[in-house]
Design a protein around this motif. Structure first.
Motif, PDB file in Angstrom:
ATOM      1  N   ASN A 232     -66.215 -51.989 -39.440  1.00 40.82           N
ATOM      2  CA  ASN A 232     -65.846 -51.967 -40.778  1.00 40.82           C
ATOM      3  C   ASN A 232     -64.622 -52.851 -41.003  1.00 40.82           C
ATOM      4  OD1 ASN A 232     -67.147 -48.901 -39.974  1.00 40.82           O
ATOM      5  ND2 ASN A 232     -67.251 -49.544 -42.422  1.00 40.82           N
ATOM      6  N   VAL A 233     -64.306 -53.765 -40.158  1.00 38.99           N
ATOM      7  CA  VAL A 233     -63.375 -54.446 -40.388  1.00 38.99           C
ATOM      8  C   VAL A 233     -63.653 -56.215 -40.220  1.00 38.99           C
ATOM      9  CG1 VAL A 233     -60.951 -55.252 -39.378  1.00 38.99           C
ATOM     10  CG2 VAL A 233     -61.557 -53.012 -39.223  1.00 38.99           C
ATOM     11  N   VAL A 234     -63.302 -56.631 -41.514  1.00 42.88           N
ATOM     12  CA  VAL A 234     -63.773 -57.923 -41.809  1.00 42.88           C
ATOM     13  C   VAL A 234     -62.962 -58.894 -41.003  1.00 42.88           C
ATOM     14  CG1 VAL A 234     -63.833 -59.921 -43.491  1.00 42.88           C
ATOM     15  CG2 VAL A 234     -64.494 -57.430 -44.030  1.00 42.88           C
ATOM     16  N   ARG A 235     -61.738 -58.837 -40.953  1.00 41.83           N
ATOM     17  CA  ARG A 235     -60.569 -59.387 -40.151  1.00 41.83           C
ATOM     18  C   ARG A 235     -59.438 -58.937 -39.873  1.00 41.83           C
ATOM     19  NH1 ARG A 235     -61.818 -65.343 -39.755  1.00 41.83           N
ATOM     20  NH2 ARG A 235     -60.945 -65.861 -37.633  1.00 41.83           N
ATOM     21  N   VAL A 236     -58.495 -59.127 -38.925  1.00 42.16           N
ATOM     22  CA  VAL A 236     -57.405 -58.411 -38.710  1.00 42.16           C
ATOM     23  C   VAL A 236     -56.398 -59.548 -39.154  1.00 42.16           C
ATOM     24  CG1 VAL A 236     -55.563 -57.302 -37.416  1.00 42.16           C
ATOM     25  CG2 VAL A 236     -57.983 -56.334 -37.444  1.00 42.16           C
ATOM     26  N   VAL A 237     -55.441 -59.560 -39.855  1.00 40.35           N
ATOM     27  CA  VAL A 237     -54.304 -60.749 -40.052  1.00 40.35           C
ATOM     28  C   VAL A 237     -53.078 -60.303 -39.781  1.00 40.35           C
ATOM     29  CG1 VAL A 237     -55.768 -61.494 -41.845  1.00 40.35           C
ATOM     30  CG2 VAL A 237     -53.987 -60.296 -42.389  1.00 40.35           C
ATOM     31  N   ALA A 238     -52.183 -60.990 -39.367  1.00 35.73           N
ATOM     32  CA  ALA A 238     -50.879 -60.808 -39.024  1.00 35.73           C
ATOM     33  C   ALA A 238     -49.857 -60.973 -40.139  1.00 35.73           C
ATOM     34  CB  ALA A 238     -50.562 -61.289 -37.677  1.00 35.73           C
ATOM     35  N   LEU A 239     -48.833 -60.507 -40.272  1.00 29.04           N
ATOM     36  CA  LEU A 239     -47.703 -60.587 -41.221  1.00 29.04           C
ATOM     37  C   LEU A 239     -46.531 -61.252 -40.165  1.00 29.04           C
ATOM     38  CD1 LEU A 239     -45.229 -58.217 -41.145  1.00 29.04           C
ATOM     39  CD2 LEU A 239     -47.322 -56.937 -41.901  1.00 29.04           C
ATOM     40  N   SER A 240     -45.795 -62.229 -40.891  1.00 25.50           N
ATOM     41  CA  SER A 240     -44.643 -62.560 -40.066  1.00 25.50           C
ATOM     42  C   SER A 240     -43.368 -61.668 -39.925  1.00 25.50           C
ATOM     43  CB  SER A 240     -44.221 -64.164 -40.448  1.00 25.50           C
ATOM     44  OG  SER A 240     -44.156 -64.179 -41.716  1.00 25.50           O
ATOM     45  N   GLY A 241     -43.409 -60.866 -41.029  1.00 29.31           N
ATOM     46  CA  GLY A 241     -42.496 -59.805 -40.984  1.00 29.31           C
ATOM     47  C   GLY A 241     -41.061 -60.271 -40.564  1.00 29.31           C
ATOM     48  N   GLY A 242     -40.500 -61.307 -40.889  1.00 27.49           N
ATOM     49  CA  GLY A 242     -39.059 -61.633 -40.824  1.00 27.49           C
ATOM     50  C   GLY A 242     -38.824 -62.476 -39.445  1.00 27.49           C
ATOM     51  N   TYR A 243     -39.867 -62.389 -38.726  1.00 27.27           N
ATOM     52  CA  TYR A 243     -39.696 -63.573 -37.296  1.00 27.27           C
ATOM     53  C   TYR A 243     -39.751 -64.966 -37.865  1.00 27.27           C
ATOM     54  CZ  TYR A 243     -41.499 -59.622 -34.350  1.00 27.27           C
ATOM     55  OH  TYR A 243     -41.516 -58.505 -33.757  1.00 27.27           O
ATOM     56  N   SER A 244     -39.075 -65.858 -37.314  1.00 31.09           N
ATOM     57  CA  SER A 244     -39.089 -67.378 -37.574  1.00 31.09           C
ATOM     58  C   SER A 244     -40.561 -67.794 -37.233  1.00 31.09           C
ATOM     59  CB  SER A 244     -38.068 -68.053 -36.763  1.00 31.09           C
ATOM     60  OG  SER A 244     -38.849 -68.158 -35.372  1.00 31.09           O
ATOM     61  N   ARG A 245     -40.933 -68.847 -37.918  1.00 31.56           N
ATOM     62  CA  ARG A 245     -42.307 -69.425 -37.743  1.00 31.56           C
ATOM     63  C   ARG A 245     -42.647 -69.598 -36.284  1.00 31.56           C
ATOM     64  NH1 ARG A 245     -42.758 -73.533 -41.497  1.00 31.56           N
ATOM     65  NH2 ARG A 245     -41.993 -75.044 -40.320  1.00 31.56           N
ATOM     66  N   GLU A 246     -41.729 -70.205 -35.632  1.00 26.13           N
ATOM     67  CA  GLU A 246     -41.795 -70.453 -34.054  1.00 26.13           C
ATOM     68  C   GLU A 246     -42.130 -69.155 -33.393  1.00 26.13           C
ATOM     69  OE1 GLU A 246     -39.715 -72.788 -30.473  1.00 26.13           O
ATOM     70  OE2 GLU A 246     -38.710 -72.375 -32.312  1.00 26.13           O
ATOM     71  N   GLU A 247     -41.378 -68.114 -33.452  1.00 22.64           N
ATOM     72  CA  GLU A 247     -41.696 -66.848 -32.883  1.00 22.64           C
ATOM     73  C   GLU A 247     -42.752 -66.217 -33.373  1.00 22.64           C
ATOM     74  OE1 GLU A 247     -39.698 -62.697 -31.316  1.00 22.64           O
ATOM     75  OE2 GLU A 247     -38.558 -63.933 -32.606  1.00 22.64           O
ATOM     76  N   ALA A 248     -43.079 -66.208 -34.700  1.00 19.66           N
ATOM     77  CA  ALA A 248     -44.432 -65.423 -35.358  1.00 19.66           C
ATOM     78  C   ALA A 248     -45.506 -66.319 -34.514  1.00 19.66           C
ATOM     79  CB  ALA A 248     -44.390 -65.881 -36.701  1.00 19.66           C
ATOM     80  N   ASN A 249     -45.462 -67.694 -34.544  1.00 14.93           N
ATOM     81  CA  ASN A 249     -46.717 -68.286 -33.995  1.00 14.93           C
ATOM     82  C   ASN A 249     -46.945 -68.095 -32.471  1.00 14.93           C
ATOM     83  OD1 ASN A 249     -47.335 -69.719 -36.335  1.00 14.93           O
ATOM     84  ND2 ASN A 249     -46.341 -71.401 -35.964  1.00 14.93           N
ATOM     85  N   GLU A 250     -45.679 -67.888 -31.878  1.00 13.84           N
ATOM     86  CA  GLU A 250     -45.884 -67.676 -30.534  1.00 13.84           C
ATOM     87  C   GLU A 250     -46.497 -66.213 -30.024  1.00 13.84           C
ATOM     88  OE1 GLU A 250     -42.036 -67.867 -28.445  1.00 13.84           O
ATOM     89  OE2 GLU A 250     -42.042 -70.315 -28.840  1.00 13.84           O
ATOM     90  N   ARG A 251     -46.101 -65.179 -31.007  1.00 14.46           N
ATOM     91  CA  ARG A 251     -46.499 -64.023 -30.614  1.00 14.46           C
ATOM     92  C   ARG A 251     -48.023 -64.100 -31.082  1.00 14.46           C
ATOM     93  NH1 ARG A 251     -43.356 -59.120 -30.926  1.00 14.46           N
ATOM     94  NH2 ARG A 251     -41.070 -59.618 -30.411  1.00 14.46           N
ATOM     95  N   LEU A 252     -48.244 -64.545 -32.199  1.00  8.61           N
ATOM     96  CA  LEU A 252     -50.022 -64.510 -32.854  1.00  8.61           C
ATOM     97  C   LEU A 252     -50.803 -65.274 -31.660  1.00  8.61           C
ATOM     98  CD1 LEU A 252     -51.770 -64.123 -35.092  1.00  8.61           C
ATOM     99  CD2 LEU A 252     -51.193 -66.396 -35.958  1.00  8.61           C
ATOM    100  N   ALA A 253     -50.289 -66.205 -30.941  1.00 10.78           N
ATOM    101  CA  ALA A 253     -51.192 -66.880 -30.230  1.00 10.78           C
ATOM    102  C   ALA A 253     -51.581 -66.172 -29.070  1.00 10.78           C
ATOM    103  CB  ALA A 253     -50.405 -68.470 -29.622  1.00 10.78           C
ATOM    104  N   ARG A 254     -50.560 -65.133 -28.862  1.00  6.19           N
ATOM    105  CA  ARG A 254     -50.744 -64.172 -27.439  1.00  6.19           C
ATOM    106  C   ARG A 254     -51.807 -63.043 -28.008  1.00  6.19           C
ATOM    107  NH1 ARG A 254     -44.965 -64.320 -26.837  1.00  6.19           N
ATOM    108  NH2 ARG A 254     -44.966 -62.000 -27.451  1.00  6.19           N
ATOM    109  N   ASN A 255     -52.072 -62.799 -29.076  1.00  2.00           N
ATOM    110  CA  ASN A 255     -52.935 -61.788 -29.824  1.00  2.00           C
ATOM    111  C   ASN A 255     -54.334 -62.631 -30.343  1.00  2.00           C
ATOM    112  OD1 ASN A 255     -51.480 -58.882 -30.264  1.00  2.00           O
ATOM    113  ND2 ASN A 255     -50.008 -60.539 -30.602  1.00  2.00           N
ATOM    114  N   HIS A 256     -55.402 -62.288 -29.113  1.00  2.00           N
ATOM    115  CA  HIS A 256     -56.525 -62.913 -29.492  1.00  2.00           C
ATOM    116  C   HIS A 256     -57.402 -62.340 -30.705  1.00  2.00           C
ATOM    117  CE1 HIS A 256     -55.494 -65.177 -25.959  1.00  2.00           C
ATOM    118  NE2 HIS A 256     -55.602 -63.939 -25.169  1.00  2.00           N
TER     119      HIS A 256
END
Length: 296
Positions: A232-256
């Motif tokens: 039932n889930v089209v897509r799961v998206v992530a919010l940056s939530g206050g992380y810097s872009r660099e940290e947000a991107n690093e965390r995101l890359a680890r979440n497939h």
């Protein structure tokens, strides 16, 4: 406009969702980061005109297109305005192949049970009708979880799905956003409670009730895999939530198979004072970095 085409794009294509939906409360801050001082506008109308100029500059930039950006989340005021003589949502899809979403919540209620649920939305049905008329594909609404309080987290998810089903009934795809505060000392524990609630609600949906989820980047990598894989889930998206872009991107890359839906991290480094070339180059580099992190 083919909703089916838009659904397939959001569901299957590499890319991310651009969040361009700062509203009344956060607009002065967003403008300040962009280099527009409060002395340069007076009153809400001028402020919204300034922020629309900023968003128009982003949306019309050559680097902002459907090759890397799946969708864009708009604030109501942006939906009601035009870009290059077209209604904003029409412009996004017809000129850029970017799927338009609308932020529908009215902000957060005061904290209770360690969470902030959404304020009442008495005009929701009218807003959804206007969104349909404006060729909007989906919606977004945000709550916030501050700690691992089971009653609070249940209240957040119950409310999100109750309103989410009204949005589905109106023919739109809701992005359900129960943000876990990145500064919470109980972030991992709150995420465990949140996932259990989300799966319980997802498992109760009918096959044609499709939703998206917008979640804080989790403490445990790939923690939301069951949500991502849910029929039932089209897509799961992530919010940056206050992380810097660099940290947000690093965390995101680890979440497939989790993709970005960043606002502040997208516009980081953009300035009203930049030349067109500088602005486009900065935006292109931001979009490129967020796109790469979303592809994993």
């Amino acid at each position: 406009m083919s909703r089916q085409e838009q659904l397939q794009k959001v569901k299957t294509q590499d890319g991310f969702i651009a969040a361009l939906d700062q509203s009344g409360g956060s607009t002065p801050k967003a403008l300040g980061l962009y280099g527009v001082e409060p002395s340069e506008y007076s009153g809400d109308e001028e402020m919204y005109a300034k922020v629309h100029e900023m968003r128009t500059r982003i949306m019309t930039s050559p680097s902002f297109n459907g090759d890397r950006i799946l969708g864009a989340i708009l604030f109501e005021n942006t939906m009601d305005r035009e870009v290059q003589g077209m209604p904003t949502a029409t412009y996004l899809w017809s000129e850029k192949q970017v799927v338009p979403f609308l932020k529908v919540d009215k902000g957060l209620a005061d904290e209770a049970d360690g969470v902030q649920v959404m304020k009442p939305m008495p005009d929701l049905d009218d807003l959804l009708a206007r969104a349909n008329a404006a060729d909007i594909f989906g919606t977004k609404m945000r709550s916030v979880i501050k700690t691992d309080n089971p009653a609070g987290i249940k209240a957040v998810v119950d409310q999100q799905f109750e309103i989410g089903m009204r949005i589905v009934a109106a023919g739109l795809v809701p992005i359900i956003e129960p943000e876990v505060d990145i500064h919470s000392p109980k972030k991992a524990e709150a995420e465990a409670l949140l996932k259990a609630e989300l799966l319980e609600h997802l498992n109760a949906l009918k096959p044609d009730q499709m939703v998206m989820l917008k979640l804080t980047l989790p403490e445990v990598d790939n923690f939301y895999k069951e949500c991502i894989d849910h029929p039932n889930v089209v897509r799961v998206v992530a919010l940056s939530g206050g992380y810097s872009r660099e940290e947000a991107n690093e965390r995101l890359a680890r979440n497939h198979n989790m993709i970005a839906s960043f606002s502040r991290a997208l516009s980081e480094g953009l300035s009203a004072k930049q030349s067109k070339e500088e602005f486009d180059r900065m935006l292109d580099s931001s979009i490129g970095a967020i796109f790469e992190a979303s592809k994993t």
